[in-house]
Write a protein that holds these residues in place. Structure first.
Motif, mmCIF file in Angstrom:
data_model
loop_
_atom_site.group_PDB
_atom_site.id
_atom_site.type_symbol
_atom_site.label_atom_id
_atom_site.label_comp_id
_atom_site.label_asym_id
_atom_site.label_seq_id
_atom_site.Cartn_x
_atom_site.Cartn_y
_atom_site.Cartn_z
ATOM 1 N N VAL A 163 0.843 -1.205 0.000
ATOM 2 C CA VAL A 163 0.000 0.000 0.000
ATOM 3 C C VAL A 163 0.878 1.256 0.000
ATOM 4 O O VAL A 163 0.682 2.178 -0.812
ATOM 5 N N GLU A 164 1.870 1.262 0.882
ATOM 6 C CA GLU A 164 2.740 2.440 0.972
ATOM 7 C C GLU A 164 3.560 2.620 -0.308
ATOM 8 O O GLU A 164 3.819 3.745 -0.742
ATOM 9 N N PHE A 165 3.941 1.513 -0.896
ATOM 10 C CA PHE A 165 4.721 1.545 -2.137
ATOM 11 C C PHE A 165 3.919 2.250 -3.237
ATOM 12 O O PHE A 165 4.418 3.157 -3.908
ATOM 13 N N VAL A 166 2.652 1.846 -3.391
ATOM 14 C CA VAL A 166 1.822 2.456 -4.444
ATOM 15 C C VAL A 166 1.549 3.926 -4.108
ATOM 16 O O VAL A 166 1.612 4.795 -4.988
ATOM 17 N N LYS A 167 1.300 4.199 -2.846
ATOM 18 C CA LYS A 167 1.040 5.595 -2.448
ATOM 19 C C LYS A 167 2.239 6.490 -2.752
ATOM 20 O O LYS A 167 2.087 7.623 -3.227
ATOM 21 N N ALA A 168 3.435 5.953 -2.486
ATOM 22 C CA ALA A 168 4.652 6.747 -2.725
ATOM 23 C C ALA A 168 4.812 7.017 -4.219
ATOM 24 O O ALA A 168 5.146 8.148 -4.631
ATOM 25 N N ARG A 169 4.545 6.000 -5.031
ATOM 26 C CA ARG A 169 4.636 6.190 -6.489
ATOM 27 C C ARG A 169 3.598 7.200 -6.959
ATOM 28 O O ARG A 169 3.856 8.008 -7.849
ATOM 29 N N LYS A 170 2.448 7.112 -6.342
ATOM 30 C CA LYS A 170 1.365 8.035 -6.726
ATOM 31 C C LYS A 170 1.770 9.471 -6.386
ATOM 32 O O LYS A 170 1.618 10.391 -7.196
ATOM 33 N N ALA A 172 4.642 10.586 -6.216
ATOM 34 C CA ALA A 172 5.732 11.014 -7.106
ATOM 35 C C ALA A 172 5.264 11.110 -8.559
ATOM 36 O O ALA A 172 6.059 11.416 -9.458
ATOM 37 N N GLY A 173 4.000 10.827 -8.811
ATOM 38 C CA GLY A 173 3.452 10.895 -10.168
ATOM 39 C C GLY A 173 3.949 9.782 -11.077
ATOM 40 O O GLY A 173 3.912 9.915 -12.305
ATOM 41 N N GLN A 174 4.411 8.672 -10.483
ATOM 42 C CA GLN A 174 4.949 7.571 -11.305
ATOM 43 C C GLN A 174 3.898 6.475 -11.460
ATOM 44 O O GLN A 174 4.034 5.391 -10.888
ATOM 45 N N LEU A 175 2.884 6.791 -12.220
ATOM 46 C CA LEU A 175 1.776 5.844 -12.367
ATOM 47 C C LEU A 175 1.656 5.398 -13.825
ATOM 48 O O LEU A 175 2.096 6.107 -14.715
ATOM 49 N N PRO A 176 1.042 4.262 -14.100
ATOM 50 C CA PRO A 176 0.506 3.323 -13.108
ATOM 51 C C PRO A 176 1.589 2.395 -12.571
ATOM 52 O O PRO A 176 2.551 2.092 -13.272
ATOM 53 N N VAL A 177 1.393 1.964 -11.332
ATOM 54 C CA VAL A 177 2.288 0.963 -10.744
ATOM 55 C C VAL A 177 1.885 -0.402 -11.300
ATOM 56 O O VAL A 177 0.702 -0.721 -11.384
ATOM 57 N N ARG A 178 2.860 -1.185 -11.704
ATOM 58 C CA ARG A 178 2.571 -2.504 -12.310
ATOM 59 C C ARG A 178 2.962 -3.607 -11.329
ATOM 60 O O ARG A 178 4.109 -3.664 -10.906
ATOM 61 N N ILE A 179 2.005 -4.421 -11.029
ATOM 62 C CA ILE A 179 2.280 -5.517 -10.085
ATOM 63 C C ILE A 179 1.949 -6.843 -10.763
ATOM 64 O O ILE A 179 0.825 -7.063 -11.219
ATOM 65 N N LEU A 180 2.953 -7.688 -10.860
ATOM 66 C CA LEU A 180 2.811 -8.979 -11.537
ATOM 67 C C LEU A 180 2.672 -10.100 -10.503
ATOM 68 O O LEU A 180 3.447 -10.173 -9.551
ATOM 69 N N GLU A 203 -7.811 1.793 0.498
ATOM 70 C CA GLU A 203 -6.831 2.851 0.800
ATOM 71 C C GLU A 203 -6.888 3.957 -0.253
ATOM 72 O O GLU A 203 -5.969 4.765 -0.372
ATOM 73 N N GLY A 204 -7.937 3.944 -1.064
ATOM 74 C CA GLY A 204 -8.117 4.998 -2.063
ATOM 75 C C GLY A 204 -7.267 4.801 -3.303
ATOM 76 O O GLY A 204 -7.002 5.750 -4.053
ATOM 77 N N ILE A 205 -6.810 3.573 -3.533
ATOM 78 C CA ILE A 205 -5.963 3.303 -4.704
ATOM 79 C C ILE A 205 -6.779 2.522 -5.734
ATOM 80 O O ILE A 205 -7.324 1.460 -5.423
ATOM 81 N N SER A 206 -6.849 3.060 -6.963
ATOM 82 C CA SER A 206 -7.634 2.380 -7.996
ATOM 83 C C SER A 206 -6.773 1.379 -8.757
ATOM 84 O O SER A 206 -5.548 1.557 -8.882
ATOM 85 N N THR A 207 -7.416 0.321 -9.242
ATOM 86 C CA THR A 207 -6.664 -0.726 -9.948
ATOM 87 C C THR A 207 -7.420 -1.198 -11.195
ATOM 88 O O THR A 207 -8.624 -0.989 -11.325
ATOM 89 N N VAL A 208 -6.683 -1.848 -12.083
ATOM 90 C CA VAL A 208 -7.296 -2.544 -13.222
ATOM 91 C C VAL A 208 -6.638 -3.920 -13.297
ATOM 92 O O VAL A 208 -5.450 -4.057 -12.996
ATOM 93 N N ALA A 256 -4.435 5.860 -19.676
ATOM 94 C CA ALA A 256 -5.476 6.692 -20.284
ATOM 95 C C ALA A 256 -6.576 7.068 -19.286
ATOM 96 O O ALA A 256 -7.179 8.133 -19.402
ATOM 97 N N HIS A 257 -6.814 6.197 -18.289
ATOM 98 C CA HIS A 257 -7.932 6.437 -17.371
ATOM 99 C C HIS A 257 -7.495 6.871 -15.975
ATOM 100 O O HIS A 257 -8.300 6.932 -15.047
ATOM 101 N N GLY A 258 -6.235 7.181 -15.829
ATOM 102 C CA GLY A 258 -5.749 7.669 -14.523
ATOM 103 C C GLY A 258 -5.893 6.634 -13.417
ATOM 104 O O GLY A 258 -6.193 6.963 -12.256
ATOM 105 N N ILE A 259 -5.684 5.373 -13.756
ATOM 106 C CA ILE A 259 -5.781 4.305 -12.742
ATOM 107 C C ILE A 259 -4.409 4.083 -12.107
ATOM 108 O O ILE A 259 -3.382 4.098 -12.802
ATOM 109 N N ASP A 260 -4.414 3.906 -10.795
ATOM 110 C CA ASP A 260 -3.145 3.895 -10.057
ATOM 111 C C ASP A 260 -2.291 2.648 -10.279
ATOM 112 O O ASP A 260 -1.074 2.739 -10.341
#
Ligand SMILES: Nc1nc2c(ncn2[C@@H]2O[C@H](COP(=O)(O)OP(=O)(O)OP(=O)(O)O)[C@@H](O)[C@H]2O)c(=O)[nH]1
Ligand SMILES: [Mg+2]
Length: 373
Positions: A163-170, A172-180, A203-208, A256-260
């Motif tokens: 959660v903190e990892f994605v928040k930190a990237r967010k 810093a504007g480094q989106l989207p975070v890719r998790i495999l 936690e307010g983080i959107s995903t696809v 394109a859709h601003g997904i985190d």
């Protein structure tokens, strides 16, 4: 969860503590020696009782507690000191008997040999280190066994907080975070991905979702089912399509859709299947994941460590999610993975519903194996 190991450890400790506590309550047996100053010290070496003859015959499986009581005999010297001082310094022989017994039951509960050795060594040192109150022997033993188990599991708690990892990237504007997500067949990858999506969403983080398992029959429908349940969009293709290109499309969609975050599912694969391993390596190169999570089953036995090792040869795995702890009566595999995988454990899967996921901590496992006394 871990009920079998929990019961066996509890029996072993109770059996040992009982014999020690009994020794402190029976001064009459030792009164002669106790009357002579220094007799206690002198009595110890020659008075150590031999291991009972029944040892070889008894079975750990059948009567663990009885066996512990039969196998462990407290030396007369220790008994005298226990009765006089209310605490005892355990002798090497007693400690070795107890540690050996714990080691055997750990091995029988799927703890790997290497991990059982480390735990035994740590426990042995702790037991020989200081005096133990004869009356609170059981709680002290529980404390020492817990500490020895914790020591081998604590290094796995050093992983990134997703959660903190994605928040930190967010931030810093480094989106989207890719998790495999990857791992062998049926370990819970797709379900776990949905659990992580729900957690991130809270936690307010959107995903696809990227439905990149285009290999197994019904896998795409299954991903769709989970995506719908946790309210997440999904990018999919057809069976047989290139899974890497599905991931690529999902990343484009997120941008394109601003997904985190893009959560990329993959087909289950055995570490021996070179073709499928090459395929996931390609996904790794194309999707360039910010975090790669290996999903392993707690119930998978000692083979799990070898599997993680094989996957890690070609892909940098950042963390493990250990699933199905709720189905694991033994618990030893979780301890061994925490000790030996060399990769942090991020979460533990504790059931089939989407909320059944907890951050990894040795205490979570310890509380279920050997609750603090
Ligand atoms: N009891 C329990 N069941 C779990 C857990 N995690 C997943 N499962 C179940 O394990 C089964 C397999 O889960 P999937 O998510 O399909 O596993 P997968 O790794 O995606 O499987 P493949 O795509 O076939 O490789 C399902 O029945 C899940 O409900 C868990 O923590 N506890
Ligand atoms: Mg799947």
């Amino acid at each position: 969860m871990f009920d079998r190991l929990k019961k066996r450890l509890s029996d072993a400790i109770k059996g040992f503590a009982k014999s020690e506590e009994a020794s402190a309550e029976e001064p009459q047996e030792t009164s002669e020696a106790a009357a002579v100053p220094g007799a206690a010290e002198e009595a110890e070496p020659q008075e150590k009782l031999k291991a009972p003859e029944t040892k070889a015959k008894s079975s750990h499986e059948e009567k663990p507690q009885k066996q512990v009581e039969e196998n462990i005999r407290i030396s007369l010297g220790t008994r005298i000191k226990g009765s006089l001082l209310g605490n005892v310094q355990l002798g090497e022989r007693e400690v070795d008997d107890f540690v050996q017994n714990i080691k055997v039951l750990l091995l029988e509960s799927d703890v790997s040999f290497e991990t059982a050795e480390s735990i035994s060594e740590s426990l042995r040192e702790r037991l020989l280190e200081g005096r133990i109150g004869a009356k609170d022997m059981k709680s002290r033993l529980v404390e020492l066994v817990r500490a020895s188990l914790e020591e081998v599991m604590k290094s796995s708690a050093s992983g990134p907080n997703v959660v903190e990892f994605v928040k930190a990237r967010k931030a810093a504007g480094q989106l989207p975070v890719r998790i495999l997500f990857l791992g062998p067949n049926g370990t819970g990858k797709t379900t776990t991905m949905a659990k992580v999506a729900k957690l991130l969403s809270s936690e307010g983080i959107s995903t696809v979702f990227s439905a990149s398992d285009t290999f197994r029959a019904a896998a795409i429908e299954q991903s769709e089912y989970h995506a719908k349940k946790v309210g997440v969009p999904i990018i999919k293709s057809t069976y047989g399509a290139d899974p890497a290109s599905v991931a690529f499309d999902a990343i484009k969609y997120a941008t394109a859709h601003g997904i985190d975050a893009v959560l990329i599912d993959t087909a289950g694969r055995q570490e021996t299947n070179r073709n499928l391993l090459r395929e996931v390596e390609k996904m790794y190169r194309v999707a360039k994941p910010d975090m790669t999570i290996y999903v392993a089953e707690s119930t998978g036995g000692n083979a799990v460590l070898g599997q993680i090792g094989e996957f890690s040869k070609s892909i940098k795995v950042d963390g493990i999610i250990l699933t199905k702890l709720d189905c694991d009566a033994k618990g030893g595999n979780a301890i061994s993975i925490a000790h030996s995988a060399g990769i942090p454990i991020l979460f533990l899967g504790t059931g089939e519903s989407y909320d059944d996921i907890v951050p990894y901590s040795p205490d979570f496992i310890l509380d279920r194996i050997i609750p603090a006394a």
